[in-house]
Design a protein around this motif. Structure first.
Motif, PDB file in Angstrom:
ATOM      1  N   GLY A  18     -46.725 -17.272   7.793  1.00  0.00           N
ATOM      2  CA  GLY A  18     -45.697 -16.235   7.801  1.00  0.00           C
ATOM      3  C   GLY A  18     -44.378 -16.704   8.384  1.00  0.00           C
ATOM      4  O   GLY A  18     -43.309 -16.259   7.973  1.00  0.00           O
ATOM      5  N   ASP A  19     -44.447 -17.652   9.347  1.00  0.00           N
ATOM      6  CA  ASP A  19     -43.218 -18.145   9.957  1.00  0.00           C
ATOM      7  C   ASP A  19     -42.348 -18.907   8.971  1.00  0.00           C
ATOM      8  O   ASP A  19     -41.136 -18.968   9.125  1.00  0.00           O
ATOM      9  N   LEU A  22     -41.589 -15.916   5.337  1.00  0.00           N
ATOM     10  CA  LEU A  22     -40.554 -14.876   5.435  1.00  0.00           C
ATOM     11  C   LEU A  22     -39.149 -15.430   5.218  1.00  0.00           C
ATOM     12  O   LEU A  22     -38.393 -14.895   4.416  1.00  0.00           O
ATOM     13  N   PRO A  23     -38.759 -16.519   5.902  1.00  0.00           N
ATOM     14  CA  PRO A  23     -37.416 -17.044   5.643  1.00  0.00           C
ATOM     15  C   PRO A  23     -37.244 -17.542   4.211  1.00  0.00           C
ATOM     16  O   PRO A  23     -36.200 -17.331   3.592  1.00  0.00           O
ATOM     17  N   VAL A  28     -35.876 -13.503   5.896  1.00  0.00           N
ATOM     18  CA  VAL A  28     -36.137 -12.829   7.168  1.00  0.00           C
ATOM     19  C   VAL A  28     -36.688 -13.858   8.145  1.00  0.00           C
ATOM     20  O   VAL A  28     -37.711 -14.478   7.878  1.00  0.00           O
ATOM     21  N   GLU A  29     -36.020 -14.056   9.251  1.00  0.00           N
ATOM     22  CA  GLU A  29     -36.507 -14.984  10.266  1.00  0.00           C
ATOM     23  C   GLU A  29     -37.695 -14.366  10.992  1.00  0.00           C
ATOM     24  O   GLU A  29     -37.676 -13.184  11.329  1.00  0.00           O
ATOM     25  N   ALA A  30     -38.731 -15.174  11.242  1.00  0.00           N
ATOM     26  CA  ALA A  30     -39.953 -14.676  11.866  1.00  0.00           C
ATOM     27  C   ALA A  30     -39.704 -14.093  13.245  1.00  0.00           C
ATOM     28  O   ALA A  30     -40.388 -13.154  13.663  1.00  0.00           O
ATOM     29  N   ASP A  31     -38.716 -14.613  13.977  1.00  0.00           N
ATOM     30  CA  ASP A  31     -38.481 -14.122  15.332  1.00  0.00           C
ATOM     31  C   ASP A  31     -37.435 -13.011  15.395  1.00  0.00           C
ATOM     32  O   ASP A  31     -37.055 -12.566  16.473  1.00  0.00           O
ATOM     33  N   SER A  32     -36.979 -12.519  14.245  1.00  0.00           N
ATOM     34  CA  SER A  32     -36.062 -11.378  14.221  1.00  0.00           C
ATOM     35  C   SER A  32     -36.867 -10.094  14.424  1.00  0.00           C
ATOM     36  O   SER A  32     -38.093 -10.093  14.351  1.00  0.00           O
ATOM     37  N   GLY A  35     -38.769  -9.379  11.335  1.00  0.00           N
ATOM     38  CA  GLY A  35     -39.803 -10.401  11.188  1.00  0.00           C
ATOM     39  C   GLY A  35     -40.996 -10.133  12.089  1.00  0.00           C
ATOM     40  O   GLY A  35     -42.147 -10.275  11.692  1.00  0.00           O
ATOM     41  N   GLU A  36     -40.709  -9.730  13.331  1.00  0.00           N
ATOM     42  CA  GLU A  36     -41.782  -9.414  14.269  1.00  0.00           C
ATOM     43  C   GLU A  36     -42.536  -8.152  13.837  1.00  0.00           C
ATOM     44  O   GLU A  36     -43.752  -8.073  13.986  1.00  0.00           O
ATOM     45  N   SER A  39     -44.768  -9.197  10.958  1.00  0.00           N
ATOM     46  CA  SER A  39     -45.881  -9.985  11.470  1.00  0.00           C
ATOM     47  C   SER A  39     -46.935  -9.097  12.115  1.00  0.00           C
ATOM     48  O   SER A  39     -48.139  -9.270  11.887  1.00  0.00           O
TER      49      SER A  39
END
Length: 90
Positions: A18-19, A22-23, A28-32, A35-36, A39
């Protein structure tokens, strides 16, 4: 959100975590924040729908054991394992 993403774009991404997915697929950044949220939702679906019925595949134990070798034992008796390829001497 992922609506309108072309199949030919997604197909090469099958197997990505997924990390990375998504991008690549949706920008979509996984840590946005979104994104969270995605997840957490993905994990919730996996945990409720798939995890309860998850079982090892046939011969999985034998496959893993055929690739491992005992390297040693710790003082408390636990076994230390390693991949057989790493244990070969030259």
């Amino acid at each position: 959100m992922l609506r309108g993403v072309i199949f030919d774009v997604i197909w090469p991404m099958v197997g990505m975590g997924g990390d990375k997915l998504l991008p690549s697929a949706a920008g979509v950044e996984a840590d946005s924040t979104i994104g969270e949220q995605l997840s957490a939702r993905r994990w919730g679906i996996f945990r409720s729908k798939f995890l309860p019925s998850l079982r090892p595949t046939n011969w999985s134990r034998e496959l893993v054991e055929s690739r491992r070798a005992i390297v040693g034992r710790l003082d408390d008796g636990r076994v230390v394992w390693s991949d057989r390829n790493l244990c070969r001497s030259s």
